[in-house]
Write an enzyme that holds these catalytic residues in place. Sequence first.
Site, PDB file in Angstrom:
ATOM      1  N   LEU A  70      60.552  14.562 -22.127  1.00  0.00           N
ATOM      2  CA  LEU A  70      59.166  15.043 -22.380  1.00  0.00           C
ATOM      3  C   LEU A  70      58.791  16.682 -22.064  1.00  0.00           C
ATOM      4  CD1 LEU A  70      57.363  14.087 -24.884  1.00  0.00           C
ATOM      5  CD2 LEU A  70      55.545  13.136 -22.961  1.00  0.00           C
ATOM      6  N   ASP A  71      58.297  17.023 -22.720  1.00  0.00           N
ATOM      7  CA  ASP A  71      58.556  18.692 -22.449  1.00  0.00           C
ATOM      8  C   ASP A  71      57.527  18.724 -21.406  1.00  0.00           C
ATOM      9  OD1 ASP A  71      59.965  19.711 -23.752  1.00  0.00           O
ATOM     10  OD2 ASP A  71      59.514  20.149 -25.825  1.00  0.00           O
ATOM     11  N   PRO A  72      57.749  20.336 -20.314  1.00  0.00           N
ATOM     12  CA  PRO A  72      56.330  19.892 -19.627  1.00  0.00           C
ATOM     13  C   PRO A  72      54.773  20.129 -20.712  1.00  0.00           C
ATOM     14  CG  PRO A  72      58.282  20.682 -18.613  1.00  0.00           C
ATOM     15  CD  PRO A  72      58.798  20.566 -19.763  1.00  0.00           C
ATOM     16  N   ARG A 118      59.249  20.758 -31.996  1.00  0.00           N
ATOM     17  CA  ARG A 118      59.015  22.633 -31.094  1.00  0.00           C
ATOM     18  C   ARG A 118      59.809  22.671 -32.463  1.00  0.00           C
ATOM     19  NH1 ARG A 118      61.595  24.641 -26.532  1.00  0.00           N
ATOM     20  NH2 ARG A 118      61.904  21.835 -26.111  1.00  0.00           N
TER      21      ARG A 118
END
Length: 293
Positions: A37-39, A174
């Site tokens: 999971l992206d920051p 994204r």
Amino acid sequence: MQGFINLNKQFGWTSHDCVARLRKMLRLKRVGHAGTLDPAATGVLPIAVGKATRLLQYLPSDKAYKATVRFGVQTTTDDLQGEIITSQPCRGLSLSEVKTALPQFIGKIEQIPPIYSAIQVEGKRLYDLARKGEIIEVPARTVEVFSIDVLDWREGDFPELDVAIACGSGTYIRAIARDLGAVFHTGGTLAALIRTHSSGFNLTDSLTLTDLETQLQAGTFEPTPADAALQCLPSVTLPSISAQKWCQGQRIELNLETIGKVRVYQAETNIFLGIGELQAGVLIPQMVFEPIS
């Protein structure tokens, strides 16, 4: 300790940050996660502890998100954490227009991952190459999006769309935000992302690191049992003698038509033994989780 933790990852933390923190909190080395999971994203990050790390590969791959797409902005990272490439007001963009474009992002689609991602090209991670300023052509990948449902629309110079997205593994939200903006030549970027479901775990049942620490201090924390996270797989029970042979690596003949991976249990004790694969009526050991003597 062994099993799974349904972690609600907080904003700004990498998935590795969470694993490192949990290793200290639990005083365990064997801690891993499913689905990076992206920051900048929050929400469900399934964590495996102890021997359950060996089961990560068998978790279901489906995921669900609540995402906010901002139109009129394009960034280097395809989210608000990157540098702005273009910024152009697009007040004239309407929800009805956006809705007509959504079906092209549903189903099996070809998607080019963001240049800032953990995908490897020629043995190097894309975000490492991007940070060095190296320009590389990122190959498209086939991903699957099951549904996109509109939740909200906010008008303005930079209108925002809230959507619920259900998808398969490897899908970059994204990239959907970026490509949706490209359809209208306005630019688009991901303004917010919450993962609401991942690998059988739901946000409503998740724990923050603070929640977990409180339960650990109170002595009330219990991880999710290892096999409970694998309910997507059918189950097979074996009597003691067959169970012992199976745990020793032997194949067991069964009068079953099921094909594929299954959870294996000992009939008398209902102990979860591991993961097997049924082929032509034969149960083949894949991963022995709890051997019996």
